[in-house]
Motif scaffolding. Structure first.
Motif, PDB file in Angstrom:
ATOM      1  N   LYS A 185       0.818  -1.211   0.000  1.00 28.43           N
ATOM      2  CA  LYS A 185       0.000   0.000   0.000  1.00 28.43           C
ATOM      3  C   LYS A 185       0.856   1.267   0.000  1.00 28.43           C
ATOM      4  O   LYS A 185       0.354   2.352  -0.268  1.00 28.43           O
ATOM      5  CB  LYS A 185      -0.937   0.015   1.205  1.00 28.43           C
ATOM      6  CG  LYS A 185      -2.047  -1.029   1.136  1.00 28.43           C
ATOM      7  CD  LYS A 185      -2.945  -0.956   2.353  1.00 28.43           C
ATOM      8  CE  LYS A 185      -4.029  -2.017   2.302  1.00 28.43           C
ATOM      9  NZ  LYS A 185      -4.910  -1.967   3.492  1.00 28.43           N
ATOM     10  N   LYS A 208       3.033   4.093  -4.883  1.00 31.59           N
ATOM     11  CA  LYS A 208       2.249   5.193  -5.449  1.00 31.59           C
ATOM     12  C   LYS A 208       2.179   5.034  -6.958  1.00 31.59           C
ATOM     13  O   LYS A 208       3.143   4.596  -7.596  1.00 31.59           O
ATOM     14  CB  LYS A 208       2.888   6.539  -5.101  1.00 31.59           C
ATOM     15  CG  LYS A 208       3.011   6.803  -3.603  1.00 31.59           C
ATOM     16  CD  LYS A 208       3.753   8.108  -3.344  1.00 31.59           C
ATOM     17  CE  LYS A 208       3.917   8.381  -1.856  1.00 31.59           C
ATOM     18  NZ  LYS A 208       4.683   9.621  -1.597  1.00 31.59           N
ATOM     19  N   ASN A 261      -9.838   0.851  -7.601  1.00 33.45           N
ATOM     20  CA  ASN A 261      -9.099   1.259  -8.794  1.00 33.45           C
ATOM     21  C   ASN A 261      -8.409   0.040  -9.402  1.00 33.45           C
ATOM     22  O   ASN A 261      -7.628  -0.633  -8.730  1.00 33.45           O
ATOM     23  CB  ASN A 261      -8.061   2.324  -8.445  1.00 33.45           C
ATOM     24  CG  ASN A 261      -7.349   2.851  -9.674  1.00 33.45           C
ATOM     25  OD1 ASN A 261      -6.426   2.220 -10.177  1.00 33.45           O
ATOM     26  ND2 ASN A 261      -7.794   3.985 -10.170  1.00 33.45           N
ATOM     27  N   SER A 282       2.025  13.826  -3.647  1.00 30.21           N
ATOM     28  CA  SER A 282       0.708  13.325  -3.219  1.00 30.21           C
ATOM     29  C   SER A 282      -0.402  13.752  -4.157  1.00 30.21           C
ATOM     30  O   SER A 282      -1.337  12.982  -4.423  1.00 30.21           O
ATOM     31  CB  SER A 282       0.403  13.810  -1.799  1.00 30.21           C
ATOM     32  OG  SER A 282       1.347  13.304  -0.889  1.00 30.21           O
ATOM     33  N   GLU A 303      -5.944   7.533  -6.065  1.00 26.41           N
ATOM     34  CA  GLU A 303      -6.365   6.951  -4.793  1.00 26.41           C
ATOM     35  C   GLU A 303      -6.824   5.508  -5.011  1.00 26.41           C
ATOM     36  O   GLU A 303      -7.229   5.118  -6.108  1.00 26.41           O
ATOM     37  CB  GLU A 303      -7.491   7.773  -4.177  1.00 26.41           C
ATOM     38  CG  GLU A 303      -7.121   9.221  -3.904  1.00 26.41           C
ATOM     39  CD  GLU A 303      -6.038   9.349  -2.846  1.00 26.41           C
ATOM     40  OE1 GLU A 303      -5.964   8.467  -1.965  1.00 26.41           O
ATOM     41  OE2 GLU A 303      -5.265  10.334  -2.913  1.00 26.41           O
ATOM     42  N   ARG A 304      -6.804   4.718  -3.934  1.00 22.83           N
ATOM     43  CA  ARG A 304      -7.140   3.298  -4.017  1.00 22.83           C
ATOM     44  C   ARG A 304      -8.558   3.049  -4.531  1.00 22.83           C
ATOM     45  O   ARG A 304      -8.804   2.063  -5.225  1.00 22.83           O
ATOM     46  CB  ARG A 304      -6.972   2.644  -2.642  1.00 22.83           C
ATOM     47  CG  ARG A 304      -5.519   2.451  -2.242  1.00 22.83           C
ATOM     48  CD  ARG A 304      -5.411   2.024  -0.788  1.00 22.83           C
ATOM     49  NE  ARG A 304      -6.210   0.845  -0.466  1.00 22.83           N
ATOM     50  CZ  ARG A 304      -5.858  -0.415  -0.739  1.00 22.83           C
ATOM     51  NH1 ARG A 304      -4.713  -0.654  -1.346  1.00 22.83           N
ATOM     52  NH2 ARG A 304      -6.634  -1.438  -0.398  1.00 22.83           N
ATOM     53  N   ASP A 305      -9.491   3.910  -4.191  1.00 21.00           N
ATOM     54  CA  ASP A 305     -10.880   3.708  -4.602  1.00 21.00           C
ATOM     55  C   ASP A 305     -11.314   4.687  -5.690  1.00 21.00           C
ATOM     56  O   ASP A 305     -12.508   4.889  -5.922  1.00 21.00           O
ATOM     57  CB  ASP A 305     -11.806   3.825  -3.395  1.00 21.00           C
ATOM     58  CG  ASP A 305     -11.612   2.670  -2.414  1.00 21.00           C
ATOM     59  OD1 ASP A 305     -11.327   1.553  -2.874  1.00 21.00           O
ATOM     60  OD2 ASP A 305     -11.717   2.889  -1.197  1.00 21.00           O
ATOM     61  N   GLU A 306     -10.340   5.279  -6.369  1.00 21.36           N
ATOM     62  CA  GLU A 306     -10.642   6.221  -7.442  1.00 21.36           C
ATOM     63  C   GLU A 306     -10.930   5.450  -8.730  1.00 21.36           C
ATOM     64  O   GLU A 306     -10.150   4.587  -9.140  1.00 21.36           O
ATOM     65  CB  GLU A 306      -9.445   7.152  -7.647  1.00 21.36           C
ATOM     66  CG  GLU A 306      -9.646   8.229  -8.693  1.00 21.36           C
ATOM     67  CD  GLU A 306      -8.436   9.152  -8.810  1.00 21.36           C
ATOM     68  OE1 GLU A 306      -8.297   9.819  -9.849  1.00 21.36           O
ATOM     69  OE2 GLU A 306      -7.621   9.183  -7.868  1.00 21.36           O
TER      70      GLU A 306
END
Length: 428
Positions: free
Chosen positions: A176, A179, A220, A371, A376-379
């Motif tokens: 996690k 990036k 994602n 950043s 993002e993980r759920d984008e």
């Protein structure tokens, strides 16, 4: 992961009742035989499109569906202990058809393989022990191309592609921490038969399960594909490549044993690469296998197939392929095939096939991702968020190295030219 798998199984039990047969689909059916005996669990696939595949059942019967546009391809029939058969689809005039496999004997002249379980356990233990030495422990960046293709029986229904930069913190740390930045993006129209009511039902049932944060899968697809790399997650105790987890993956337990079969070896750049199949059948089907460099016990390729039903028609498949750069192994290709839950007609005819190819690795002197640049993980994938840059995709090295096949293009362009779709789905 076990919670997610439990959810999928539970969901199947409530949705397969609604599955419907699709009339008019293109297919080849028949029986695989060895003389007068049927051959169960033979693996059949299209040579240039292995995503279209199936297994023969206990009577040797098979039924392989594929798009009409692939009728000029070649059918491959494979089974451990038999010579691989290659048959031009056009030559199969009878449907159903009978295919006979020829038995073969594997002879090894230069190496000796000990079949004892203790030897194999020692072999896999050395793989796990050498993970820190073989794979990157330091921060590094990789540039690659992501492609997701969706299927529905005889057609491809959606395409999404992105050039990405992946910045990883090293294999001893949580995945996690990696990036991902999207540099360029394009997508086609989506011709899938999406049932919005069904999606709401699925979401409600998913929300009813109390997932632990560490077991939640990212929405994602690019991040999910990267995080589904089992080699990358070797720090987890349940990982197949952890010193504590390899026994469950490759040997199972007394009640549910895992069988292994040595398939052979090949010489690559003066290194000997062993290929071992494994699975719950004896002998294994060959749809799950591992390739290991005998000189340093590095995994150079790993494919695992998880079946969700007794007939092995519903499955999820992962492929990880690595290459050595200097003294470390970096991912070259990652693939994830997963069922699409978009309507009540759930089955292997509706799949998402996600692939990541990497060509550029940087281990020093690179600019760290910020950043605000990362996804993002759920984008969800950014439709209309990126302008379509036609010239970039024309000259992109990876796009040229892995072009879309003419059959895929024809399927996606059955209503509108793909270039027009890219432009309409890009940012104005």
């Amino acid at each position: 992961m076990k919670y997610v798998f439990a959810f999928i199984i539970s969901f199947f039990s409530s949705t397969l009742l609604f599955s419907q047969n699709n009339a008019g689909q293109n297919h080849i059916s028949g029986t695989i035989r060895d003389g007068n005996s049927p051959v169960a669990n033979a693996y059949l696939f299209l040579k240039n499109y292995p995503d279209f595949n199936c297994l023969s059942d206990s009577e040797g019967f098979f039924n392989l569906r594929f798009p009409e546009s692939l009728k000029n391809d070649t059918l491959i029939v494979s089974h451990i202990g038999y010579t691989k058969a290659q048959i031009a689809i056009k030559s199969l005039k009878n449907n159903p058809t009978n295919i006979t496999l020829q038995s073969k004997t594997i002879v090894l002249d230069e190496i000796t393989v000990k079949p004892e379980e203790d030897y194999l356990k020692d072999f896999f233990q050395k793989i796990a022990q050498n993970i820190p030495k073989n794979y990157p422990e330091k921060r590094h960046q990789m540039r690659g191309i992501f492609r997701k293709l969706s299927t529905n029986y005889e057609e491809f229904t959606h395409l999404a592609e992105a050039q990405v930069i992946v910045e990883d913190v090293g294999y001893s740390k949580e995945v996690k921490g990696a990036k991902i930045k999207i540099e360029h993006y394009r997508e086609s129209d989506d011709f899938s038969e999406i049932d919005s009511t069904f999606l709401l039902l699925l979401k409600a049932q998913e929300d009813s399960y109390a997932f632990e944060e560490k077991n939640k899968m990212p929405s994602n697809p690019i991040i999910r594909l990267y995080e589904d790399n089992f080699i990358r997650k070797s720090y987890l105790e349940e990982s197949p490549f952890n010193s504590n987890g390899y026994l469950n993956e490759f040997f199972g337990i007394a009640e549910l044993p895992i069988y292994q079969e040595f398939l052979g070896y090949e010489l690559v750049d003066n290194d000997t690469i062993y290929t071992i199949a494994y699975g719950t059948t004896d002998p294994p089907l060959g749809t799950s296998y591992i390739k290991v460099n005998s000189s340093d016990y590095a995994v150079v390729e790993f494919q695992v197939t998880r079946y969700m039903d007794p007939e092995r028609e519903l499955y999820e498949q992962f492929l990880m392929k690595y290459r050595k750069i200097q003294d470390k192994y970096y991912p070259e290709k990652l693939v994830h095939k997963v069922l699409r839950f978009i309507n009540r007609n759930v089955g292997s005819h509706q799949m998402d096939i996600s692939t990541l190819w990497f060509d550029e690795i940087k281990t020093e002197n690179f600019k760290k991702l910020k950043s605000r640049e990362i996804i993002e993980r759920d984008e969800i994938l950014p439709s209309n968020s990126f302008p379509y840059e036609q010239e970039f995709w024309k000259i992109n090295k990876l796009s040229k190295a892995f072009p879309l096949d003419s059959a895929i293009l024809k399927s996606l362009e059955r209503h509108k030219k793909l270039e027009d779709q890219f432009k309409e789905n890009g940012k104005d």
